[in-house]
Design a protein around this motif. Structure first.
Motif, PDB file in Angstrom:
ATOM      1  N   SER A  88       0.813  -1.215   0.000  1.00  0.00           N
ATOM      2  CA  SER A  88       0.000   0.000   0.000  1.00  0.00           C
ATOM      3  C   SER A  88       0.850   1.270   0.000  1.00  0.00           C
ATOM      4  O   SER A  88       1.912   1.325   0.615  1.00  0.00           O
ATOM      5  CB  SER A  88      -0.913   0.005   1.227  1.00  0.00           C
ATOM      6  N   GLY A  89       0.329   2.296  -0.662  1.00  0.00           N
ATOM      7  CA  GLY A  89       0.995   3.583  -0.642  1.00  0.00           C
ATOM      8  C   GLY A  89       0.628   4.422   0.555  1.00  0.00           C
ATOM      9  O   GLY A  89       1.359   5.356   0.903  1.00  0.00           O
ATOM     10  N   SER A  90      -0.480   4.108   1.213  1.00  0.00           N
ATOM     11  CA  SER A  90      -0.958   4.967   2.299  1.00  0.00           C
ATOM     12  C   SER A  90      -1.043   4.288   3.661  1.00  0.00           C
ATOM     13  O   SER A  90      -0.995   4.959   4.692  1.00  0.00           O
ATOM     14  CB  SER A  90      -2.338   5.542   1.944  1.00  0.00           C
ATOM     15  N   ALA A  91      -1.178   2.978   3.686  1.00  0.00           N
ATOM     16  CA  ALA A  91      -1.273   2.277   4.973  1.00  0.00           C
ATOM     17  C   ALA A  91       0.083   2.262   5.680  1.00  0.00           C
ATOM     18  O   ALA A  91       1.134   2.272   5.046  1.00  0.00           O
ATOM     19  CB  ALA A  91      -1.766   0.849   4.765  1.00  0.00           C
ATOM     20  N   SER A  92       0.038   2.246   7.003  1.00  0.00           N
ATOM     21  CA  SER A  92       1.264   2.221   7.793  1.00  0.00           C
ATOM     22  C   SER A  92       1.841   0.813   7.854  1.00  0.00           C
ATOM     23  O   SER A  92       1.101  -0.177   7.816  1.00  0.00           O
ATOM     24  CB  SER A  92       0.976   2.708   9.215  1.00  0.00           C
ATOM     25  N   ASP A 154       6.127   8.977   6.077  1.00  0.00           N
ATOM     26  CA  ASP A 154       5.633  10.293   5.658  1.00  0.00           C
ATOM     27  C   ASP A 154       5.919  10.537   4.177  1.00  0.00           C
ATOM     28  O   ASP A 154       5.072  11.086   3.455  1.00  0.00           O
ATOM     29  CB  ASP A 154       6.260  11.401   6.504  1.00  0.00           C
ATOM     30  N   GLN A 155       7.103  10.142   3.727  1.00  0.00           N
ATOM     31  CA  GLN A 155       7.441  10.310   2.314  1.00  0.00           C
ATOM     32  C   GLN A 155       6.541   9.457   1.436  1.00  0.00           C
ATOM     33  O   GLN A 155       6.079   9.900   0.383  1.00  0.00           O
ATOM     34  CB  GLN A 155       8.913   9.939   2.091  1.00  0.00           C
ATOM     35  N   ARG A 156       6.291   8.238   1.858  1.00  0.00           N
ATOM     36  CA  ARG A 156       5.415   7.351   1.086  1.00  0.00           C
ATOM     37  C   ARG A 156       3.996   7.900   1.049  1.00  0.00           C
ATOM     38  O   ARG A 156       3.322   7.835   0.011  1.00  0.00           O
ATOM     39  CB  ARG A 156       5.436   5.942   1.696  1.00  0.00           C
ATOM     40  N   ARG A 157       3.547   8.444   2.151  1.00  0.00           N
ATOM     41  CA  ARG A 157       2.191   9.001   2.218  1.00  0.00           C
ATOM     42  C   ARG A 157       2.010  10.140   1.220  1.00  0.00           C
ATOM     43  O   ARG A 157       1.010  10.191   0.492  1.00  0.00           O
ATOM     44  CB  ARG A 157       1.905   9.490   3.639  1.00  0.00           C
ATOM     45  N   VAL A 158       2.975  11.064   1.152  1.00  0.00           N
ATOM     46  CA  VAL A 158       2.822  12.195   0.231  1.00  0.00           C
ATOM     47  C   VAL A 158       3.048  11.760  -1.217  1.00  0.00           C
ATOM     48  O   VAL A 158       2.451  12.330  -2.135  1.00  0.00           O
ATOM     49  CB  VAL A 158       3.745  13.372   0.605  1.00  0.00           C
ATOM     50  N   LEU A 159       3.906  10.751  -1.433  1.00  0.00           N
ATOM     51  CA  LEU A 159       4.074  10.228  -2.785  1.00  0.00           C
ATOM     52  C   LEU A 159       2.774   9.615  -3.295  1.00  0.00           C
ATOM     53  O   LEU A 159       2.386   9.805  -4.454  1.00  0.00           O
ATOM     54  CB  LEU A 159       5.184   9.178  -2.811  1.00  0.00           C
ATOM     55  N   HIS A 160       2.086   8.891  -2.415  1.00  0.00           N
ATOM     56  CA  HIS A 160       0.820   8.284  -2.813  1.00  0.00           C
ATOM     57  C   HIS A 160      -0.233   9.349  -3.084  1.00  0.00           C
ATOM     58  O   HIS A 160      -1.007   9.249  -4.056  1.00  0.00           O
ATOM     59  CB  HIS A 160       0.325   7.326  -1.725  1.00  0.00           C
ATOM     60  N   LEU A 161      -0.265  10.376  -2.241  1.00  0.00           N
ATOM     61  CA  LEU A 161      -1.203  11.476  -2.459  1.00  0.00           C
ATOM     62  C   LEU A 161      -0.915  12.167  -3.792  1.00  0.00           C
ATOM     63  O   LEU A 161      -1.841  12.432  -4.578  1.00  0.00           O
ATOM     64  CB  LEU A 161      -1.100  12.486  -1.313  1.00  0.00           C
ATOM     65  N   ALA A 162       0.358  12.437  -4.061  1.00  0.00           N
ATOM     66  CA  ALA A 162       0.730  13.060  -5.330  1.00  0.00           C
ATOM     67  C   ALA A 162       0.372  12.148  -6.499  1.00  0.00           C
ATOM     68  O   ALA A 162      -0.059  12.620  -7.560  1.00  0.00           O
ATOM     69  CB  ALA A 162       2.221  13.382  -5.342  1.00  0.00           C
ATOM     70  N   ALA A 163       0.532  10.840  -6.304  1.00  0.00           N
ATOM     71  CA  ALA A 163       0.204   9.883  -7.361  1.00  0.00           C
ATOM     72  C   ALA A 163      -1.281   9.910  -7.695  1.00  0.00           C
ATOM     73  O   ALA A 163      -1.664   9.733  -8.861  1.00  0.00           O
ATOM     74  CB  ALA A 163       0.623   8.478  -6.942  1.00  0.00           C
ATOM     75  N   VAL A 164      -2.113  10.128  -6.696  1.00  0.00           N
ATOM     76  CA  VAL A 164      -3.556  10.243  -6.940  1.00  0.00           C
ATOM     77  C   VAL A 164      -3.836  11.418  -7.871  1.00  0.00           C
ATOM     78  O   VAL A 164      -4.641  11.323  -8.798  1.00  0.00           O
ATOM     79  CB  VAL A 164      -4.321  10.394  -5.613  1.00  0.00           C
ATOM     80  N   PHE A 165      -3.123  12.532  -7.651  1.00  0.00           N
ATOM     81  CA  PHE A 165      -3.308  13.704  -8.504  1.00  0.00           C
ATOM     82  C   PHE A 165      -2.799  13.453  -9.922  1.00  0.00           C
ATOM     83  O   PHE A 165      -3.508  13.709 -10.895  1.00  0.00           O
ATOM     84  CB  PHE A 165      -2.588  14.924  -7.906  1.00  0.00           C
ATOM     85  N   VAL A 166      -1.558  12.939 -10.048  1.00  0.00           N
ATOM     86  CA  VAL A 166      -0.949  12.848 -11.377  1.00  0.00           C
ATOM     87  C   VAL A 166      -1.429  11.644 -12.170  1.00  0.00           C
ATOM     88  O   VAL A 166      -1.284  11.615 -13.395  1.00  0.00           O
ATOM     89  CB  VAL A 166       0.594  12.837 -11.295  1.00  0.00           C
ATOM     90  N   ASN A 167      -2.020  10.664 -11.485  1.00  0.00           N
ATOM     91  CA  ASN A 167      -2.503   9.477 -12.195  1.00  0.00           C
ATOM     92  C   ASN A 167      -4.022   9.374 -12.185  1.00  0.00           C
ATOM     93  O   ASN A 167      -4.679   9.494 -13.227  1.00  0.00           O
ATOM     94  CB  ASN A 167      -1.869   8.223 -11.604  1.00  0.00           C
ATOM     95  N   ASN A 168      -4.605   9.155 -11.019  1.00  0.00           N
ATOM     96  CA  ASN A 168      -6.050   8.913 -10.935  1.00  0.00           C
ATOM     97  C   ASN A 168      -6.867  10.120 -11.396  1.00  0.00           C
ATOM     98  O   ASN A 168      -7.806   9.982 -12.197  1.00  0.00           O
ATOM     99  CB  ASN A 168      -6.452   8.544  -9.511  1.00  0.00           C
ATOM    100  N   PHE A 169      -6.506  11.299 -10.886  1.00  0.00           N
ATOM    101  CA  PHE A 169      -7.249  12.498 -11.280  1.00  0.00           C
ATOM    102  C   PHE A 169      -7.002  12.838 -12.749  1.00  0.00           C
ATOM    103  O   PHE A 169      -7.916  13.244 -13.465  1.00  0.00           O
ATOM    104  CB  PHE A 169      -6.869  13.683 -10.391  1.00  0.00           C
ATOM    105  N   THR A 170      -5.749  12.679 -13.190  1.00  0.00           N
ATOM    106  CA  THR A 170      -5.436  12.949 -14.588  1.00  0.00           C
ATOM    107  C   THR A 170      -6.217  12.022 -15.511  1.00  0.00           C
ATOM    108  O   THR A 170      -6.732  12.437 -16.551  1.00  0.00           O
ATOM    109  CB  THR A 170      -3.927  12.790 -14.849  1.00  0.00           C
TER     110      THR A 170
END
Length: 256
Positions: A88-92, A154-170
């Motif tokens: 997972s990109g967001s789970a701990s 924390d780095q993985r969490r923000v990478l996953h969030l950014a990935a949602v923007f650049v991939n899923n939202f795009t």
């Protein structure tokens, strides 16, 4: 030879299995899923199981399941003190039951079962609570031909969030573009070179510098015309307004 067991049968699990089958230094010990039917087609390539009590000892257990299933599934594993990771990109990493050696093996890429995947283009983000486990996880990632990166939660969490923007939202924006072209019988395929060039540009420049279009230019007449064209679809119109305002704010343009 490093032995790996996969748990789950979604997009990530399927692509990991296909990649591990080709890896020289990794062997797939077993593949578990609650519904055996989801993996039955692979029964001649690997031992498939739907009963956790049948799990054999392996060097690594990969939980390629939904975020909500990680904690419960890891607690049900009938062993302890073995290396268990999730994808997972967001789970701990701490969502994995503490009876295990815990870590994260996060392939930062978009996966669809029907699409071919070259793991040379799949960065693997690695996290290991048990530090001695890191070299093993890195070796496994490298066996796939993947670039690796050691990151913290924390780095993985923000990478996953950014990935949602650049991939899923795009991708949703692509869908809207497809819908808009279909409304007048235009061919969406004509836009594909533009899509590829847009992605290509940010290999060599920042997204800030790559931005073009009426919002950046503050071309009020064009913006008003395009908003009028969308007046029969207020949902698309709202998205247009929101993204236009975002671009204008980023590039210091006055709003309409």
């Amino acid at each position: 030879m490093i032995s790996v067991t996969i748990l789950g049968a979604g997009n990530v699990a399927t692509h990991l299995f296909k990649a591990f089958v080709k890896a020289e230094d990794v062997s797939i010990k077993q593949w578990f899923n609650r519904s055996i039917d989801a993996i039955r087609s692979y029964k001649n390539e690997v031992e498939i199981i739907d009963d956790l009590s049948q799990l054999k000892e392996a060097d690594l257990y990969i939980l390629a399941v939904s975020d909500d299933a990680i904690s419960e599934l890891s607690s049900k594993l009938p062993f302890e003190n073995r290396l268990v990771v999730h994808t997972s990109g967001s789970a701990s990493a701490y969502d994995i039951d503490k009876k295990h050696k815990r870590g994260v093996f996060y392939p930062l890429q978009t996966f669809s079962k029907a699409a071919k995947m070259d793991f040379a283009n799949v960065p693997i983000c690695i996290e290991a609570i048990d530090k001695p486990s890191y070299p093993l996880l890195k070796t496994i990632a490298l066996s796939l031909g993947s670039p690796t990166k050691r990151i913290n939660s924390d780095q993985r969490r923000v990478l996953h969030l950014a990935a949602v923007f650049v991939n899923n939202f795009t991708n949703q924006i692509y869908r809207i573009g497809h819908e808009i072209t279909e409304s007048e019988g235009a061919e969406f395929d004509i836009l594909k070179p533009l899509i590829l060039e847009t992605a290509k540009k940010i290999q060599d420049m920042s997204p800030y510098k790559a931005q073009t279009g009426p919002a950046k230019r503050n071309d009020k007449k064009t913006i008003k015309k395009q908003l009028k064209s969308l007046e029969n679809n207020t949902h698309h119109q709202d998205i247009y307004k929101l993204l236009t305002a975002s671009i204008q704010k980023t590039h210091g343009r006055k709003k309409l």
